[in-house]
Design a protein around this motif. Sequence first.
Motif, PDB file in Angstrom:
ATOM      1  N   HIS A 137       0.798  -1.215   0.000  1.00 15.68           N
ATOM      2  CA  HIS A 137       0.000   0.000   0.000  1.00 15.68           C
ATOM      3  C   HIS A 137       0.840   1.279   0.000  1.00 15.68           C
ATOM      4  N   LEU A 138       2.151   1.159  -0.001  1.00 10.74           N
ATOM      5  CA  LEU A 138       3.012   2.336  -0.012  1.00 10.74           C
ATOM      6  C   LEU A 138       2.940   3.023  -1.367  1.00 10.74           C
ATOM      7  N   ASP A 139       2.547   4.305  -1.381  1.00 15.28           N
ATOM      8  CA  ASP A 139       2.427   5.005  -2.668  1.00 15.28           C
ATOM      9  C   ASP A 139       3.386   6.181  -2.814  1.00 15.28           C
ATOM     10  N   THR A 140       4.055   6.605  -1.727  1.00 17.57           N
ATOM     11  CA  THR A 140       4.938   7.759  -1.770  1.00 17.57           C
ATOM     12  C   THR A 140       6.242   7.433  -1.051  1.00 17.57           C
ATOM     13  N   LEU A 141       7.361   7.867  -1.640  1.00 19.14           N
ATOM     14  CA  LEU A 141       8.660   7.510  -1.080  1.00 19.14           C
ATOM     15  C   LEU A 141       9.637   8.655  -1.280  1.00 19.14           C
ATOM     16  N   VAL A 142      10.461   8.912  -0.257  1.00 17.84           N
ATOM     17  CA  VAL A 142      11.594   9.827  -0.361  1.00 17.84           C
ATOM     18  C   VAL A 142      12.856   8.974  -0.318  1.00 17.84           C
ATOM     19  N   LEU A 143      13.726   9.155  -1.312  1.00 19.86           N
ATOM     20  CA  LEU A 143      14.889   8.288  -1.463  1.00 19.86           C
ATOM     21  C   LEU A 143      16.136   9.106  -1.760  1.00 19.86           C
ATOM     22  N   ASN A 144      17.196   8.831  -1.041  1.00 19.89           N
ATOM     23  CA  ASN A 144      18.494   9.437  -1.323  1.00 19.89           C
ATOM     24  C   ASN A 144      19.277   8.461  -2.192  1.00 19.89           C
ATOM     25  N   GLU A 145      19.667   8.902  -3.385  1.00 19.46           N
ATOM     26  CA  GLU A 145      20.315   7.980  -4.313  1.00 19.46           C
ATOM     27  C   GLU A 145      21.825   7.867  -4.099  1.00 19.46           C
ATOM     28  N   ASP A 146      22.373   8.601  -3.155  1.00 16.45           N
ATOM     29  CA  ASP A 146      23.816   8.509  -2.894  1.00 16.45           C
ATOM     30  C   ASP A 146      24.173   7.055  -2.618  1.00 16.45           C
ATOM     31  N   PRO A 147      25.039   6.455  -3.440  1.00 15.18           N
ATOM     32  CA  PRO A 147      25.330   5.024  -3.274  1.00 15.18           C
ATOM     33  C   PRO A 147      25.958   4.681  -1.932  1.00 15.18           C
ATOM     34  N   LEU A 165      13.281  12.196  -5.164  1.00 10.49           N
ATOM     35  CA  LEU A 165      14.620  11.627  -5.277  1.00 10.49           C
ATOM     36  C   LEU A 165      15.663  12.686  -4.954  1.00 10.49           C
ATOM     37  N   GLU A 166      16.411  12.450  -3.890  1.00 12.32           N
ATOM     38  CA  GLU A 166      17.519  13.329  -3.521  1.00 12.32           C
ATOM     39  C   GLU A 166      18.723  12.905  -4.354  1.00 12.32           C
ATOM     40  N   LEU A 167      19.155  13.767  -5.256  1.00 12.55           N
ATOM     41  CA  LEU A 167      20.146  13.386  -6.255  1.00 12.55           C
ATOM     42  C   LEU A 167      21.562  13.437  -5.701  1.00 12.55           C
ATOM     43  N   SER A 168      22.427  12.712  -6.387  1.00 10.82           N
ATOM     44  CA  SER A 168      23.847  12.685  -6.052  1.00 10.82           C
ATOM     45  C   SER A 168      24.651  12.722  -7.344  1.00 10.82           C
ATOM     46  N   PRO A 169      25.792  13.410  -7.348  1.00  9.28           N
ATOM     47  CA  PRO A 169      26.672  13.319  -8.519  1.00  9.28           C
ATOM     48  C   PRO A 169      27.099  11.888  -8.797  1.00  9.28           C
ATOM     49  N   ASP A 170      27.165  11.069  -7.752  1.00  7.34           N
ATOM     50  CA  ASP A 170      27.459   9.639  -7.914  1.00  7.34           C
ATOM     51  C   ASP A 170      26.135   8.910  -8.090  1.00  7.34           C
TER      52      ASP A 170
END
Length: 292
Positions: free
Chosen positions: A19-29, A50-55
């Motif tokens: 049932h999860l429809d919304t997500l905050v994600l940090n893409e920093d590996p 999506l919290e972006l990362s140069p990596d």
Amino acid sequence: FSSSSSSSSLGPVGVSLPHLDTLVLNEDPRWLQADILSTWHLPSLQTLRLELSPDFGSDRFLRVHGHHLTTLSLHTPVSARPFHSIAHYCSYTPNVESLFFQLHHPPSFALFPPLPSTNYNIATPQQGQLHLQGQPLPPPPPPPPPSTQTLSNLKMIGIQGLLHFRGRSFDDGEEEQLHRHLTAMVRSRARMPQLKIIRLVDFDPESWKSEERTAREVARWQRWQLRWEMLGVRWEDREGMLMRVPDALLELLERRDLDDEEIYSDEEMAVDEELEGFSDYLSMSSTSGMWD
């Protein structure tokens, strides 16, 4: 989520959150969030911040879950290092209906380069490969098919400005970047056939003050109003109200006799020539607009 040398602390493969429809994600590996969540069952996921990362670290996650997304919001930290293009992320989300990105995200908005090949950079077990419950991560899923060159469901683009960044106003110091984004959007219009709204998410209409705007700025904003009007796209401020250059500023423009070459960039002038019928529309259009 955070990275850890203890494999048992990272959580299980195969978690199901139906049932999860919304997500905050940090893409920093370094934080391993995208790798972990790529193994989860998230059938209702529609909205991703999506919290972006140069990596770039979200390839695995987006290959698994990107086709479910209808809202994608890209948040770009200030960094001297380059980031992947907006088109790169869009290539994973063919069903997106609302797209948000930040004004300072380089390079300019564009659609669509081919989906690039990706080096996953997952270390070997001898180097401390990520394990979940004692098991290595599954191999990366196969790449999606090539882009169709179209975001056929995209209805809204939101450009987040710099209003809350160190006290700067929406386009303070970023005026040319805004015009580059908008110019590229006009050129990509045919690839976004359902586009109905472009919203300057942080633009405060109270910032329209004649003493703070040059005649050149007024002319450029008015021209964008007319371009989007002709293309049938609402050009909105942060309140969702139609962007309108106030009469007081239009009077300022009338008092100045500026040539187009003094006002518009070469790219803007080229776009106007590319828009079929725009010169005629411009000559007979009033500022009353089509939605008043």
